[in-house]
Design an enzyme around this catalytic site. Structure first.
Site, mmCIF file in Angstrom:
data_model
loop_
_atom_site.group_PDB
_atom_site.id
_atom_site.type_symbol
_atom_site.label_atom_id
_atom_site.label_comp_id
_atom_site.label_asym_id
_atom_site.label_seq_id
_atom_site.Cartn_x
_atom_site.Cartn_y
_atom_site.Cartn_z
ATOM 1 C CB CYS A 1 -16.274 -0.143 -1.635
ATOM 2 S SG CYS A 1 -15.227 1.165 -0.967
ATOM 3 C CG ASP B 1 -10.050 -2.853 -2.430
ATOM 4 O OD1 ASP B 1 -10.944 -2.178 -2.973
ATOM 5 O OD2 ASP B 1 -10.144 -3.304 -1.278
ATOM 6 C CG ASP C 1 -2.128 0.922 1.006
ATOM 7 O OD1 ASP C 1 -3.229 0.402 0.737
ATOM 8 O OD2 ASP C 1 -1.964 2.160 1.073
#
Length: 432
Positions: free
Chosen positions: A359, A306, A263
């Site tokens: 999302c 993601d 990340d």
């Protein structure tokens, strides 16, 4: 505390959120610290009113004729708690800690208005500027989908198959209302709470401490499964964050092969270390430095992205974010997504997969983002997502929406999950 005191406290928190433009969790935490006399049940009930008021901000405000903290607090109890104007006034009567009773003007507004008669955007409980985005994403179903994003969410868990099975975890959670999830093979669902209730503290369960399960929305479990990770693969979770999908992929791979968790914001990776130790995932490597990624170039069977997004699919759980979101923030996220996709593609081997997940329910972050990426990089082509869905989740053909871009969308009204989008793109060349 009686209902009146709880409602007054909720209105105070809502005023703080509006005045200081701060996240709801921070406002509730600070209220609790400055009101230590309030017990756990009181704090839970106050939080429920606040969250319900934010989920139903437009419809609650419309019902009372204004969108003040007082109006949406009262409106939340009328819309979500089964109260009537009369029963609410009766409950508050004589409570010295309660806010003033509903006035004649407010009583008349409630009597004259029916939620079903409200304008579409009010029934959807979304900001006005988001209406075109919802119409684009959901077509004629946009009001129902917006309304579903304003409901209370369930508590979803994922069984860690490296340590237990679903039957064993369900037995451990007996008495909590836990039941098998509808779609995800290793999912467990505890239904949404009612009224002033609260979900069980599942993280205090011995089974959680032993690594038998993780808290993870069923939609997140589904999109992780759709990535298609298998035993022996080399996988890069490029935006791993706290590691929820990393752990799910590790279990899918049976602790074989390798998963590299990366990340760009190192602090976001902090929780993954304890989670790995608890769950006994042994095929995960943390790659926090950009230089450590270089050897992975063109070697990964799957690169999972993601991506950071508006989080519009999670508005059931984070309703305050719904009202803070702006077009400028959406544009910023789109720019970040483009940069991340362009960077992540370099790690996909020929014949490998780039799996893009958000999302969000907005096409601007989903199908449009994929189309723009493909226009820049013609060597990536979507897989057959209907075939992919049917192979992973047979028996649930209507639970996913396939877009014109070939991707898959999930949403509360359609699949009973948070809003998610996934698109798997195969890189040209030899390979699987």
């Amino acid at each position: 505390m009686r209902l009146g005191g709880r409602l007054a406290a909720a209105i105070e928190v809502l005023e703080d959120i509006g005045r200081r433009h701060r996240p709801v969790a921070d406002a509730l935490r600070d209220w609790g610290l400055s009101h230590r006399f309030a017990g756990g049940g009181d704090r839970a009930a106050i939080g429920n009113i606040v969250y319900d008021a934010l989920r139903h901000k437009r419809s609650a405000g419309w019902l009372l004729g204004e969108d003040t903290p007082r109006a949406i607090g009262f409106g939340a109890l009328l819309l979500e708690w089964g109260q009537t104007a009369q029963s609410l006034n009766d409950a508050l009567e004589g409570d010295k800690f309660a806010p003033p009773l509903l006035s004649d003007t407010e009583l008349k507004a409630v009597a004259d208005r029916r939620p079903g008669d409200a304008p579409d955007a009010v029934r959807a409980d979304i900001p006005e500027w988001c209406v075109p985005l919802f119409e684009q994403a959901f077509g004629e179903a946009w009001v129902a989908e917006g309304s579903a994003l304003a409901t209370r969410p369930p508590l979803d868990l994922r069984v860690n198959t490296l340590q237990a099975n679903r039957a064993r975890v369900l037995a451990e959670l007996d008495g909590t209302g836990a039941a098998p999830a509808s779609i995800a093979a290793q999912g467990i669902r505890i239904p949404p709470i009612d009224g002033d209730g609260r979900h069980p503290n599942v993280q205090a369960e011995p089974a959680f401490q032993k690594g038998w399960f993780e808290v993870q929305d069923e939609g997140s479990q589904i999109v992780a499964a759709l990535a298609g990770a298998e035993a022996g693969m080399q996988v890069l979770d490029y935006c791993a964050g706290a590691g929820g999908k990393t752990l799910a992929l590790s279990a899918e791979m049976g602790n074989t092969g390798q998963i590299f968790a990366h990340d760009a914001e190192k602090a976001r990776l902090a929780p993954i270390f304890d989670r790995i130790r608890r769950s006994e995932n042994r095929n995960i490597q943390i790659v926090s430095k950009p230089a450590e990624l270089a050897p992975l170039s063109s070697h990964m069977d799957i690169v999972l992205v993601d991506a950071p997004c508006t989080g519009s699919g999670t508005w059931r759980r984070r309703p305050d974010a719904k009202w803070r979101l702006t077009q400028k923030q959406l544009d910023q996220r789109r720019g970040e997504q483009s940069e991340i996709l362009d960077a992540a593609r370099a790690f996909v081997k020929p014949g490998g997969l780039l799996v893009y997940i958000t999302c969000s329910v907005f096409d601007a972050e989903n199908g449009e983002q994929v189309a723009a990426f493909r226009a820049r990089h013609g060597d990536f082509t979507p897989v057959d997502h209907r075939k992919l869905w049917d192979s992973r989740f047979p028996g649930h053909p209507a639970a996913a929406r396939l877009g014109s871009d070939g991707g898959i969308s999930l949403s509360p009204a359609l699949s009973g999950t948070d809003g998610f989008y996934v698109c798997a793109l195969r890189r040209a060349g030899s390979g699987r």
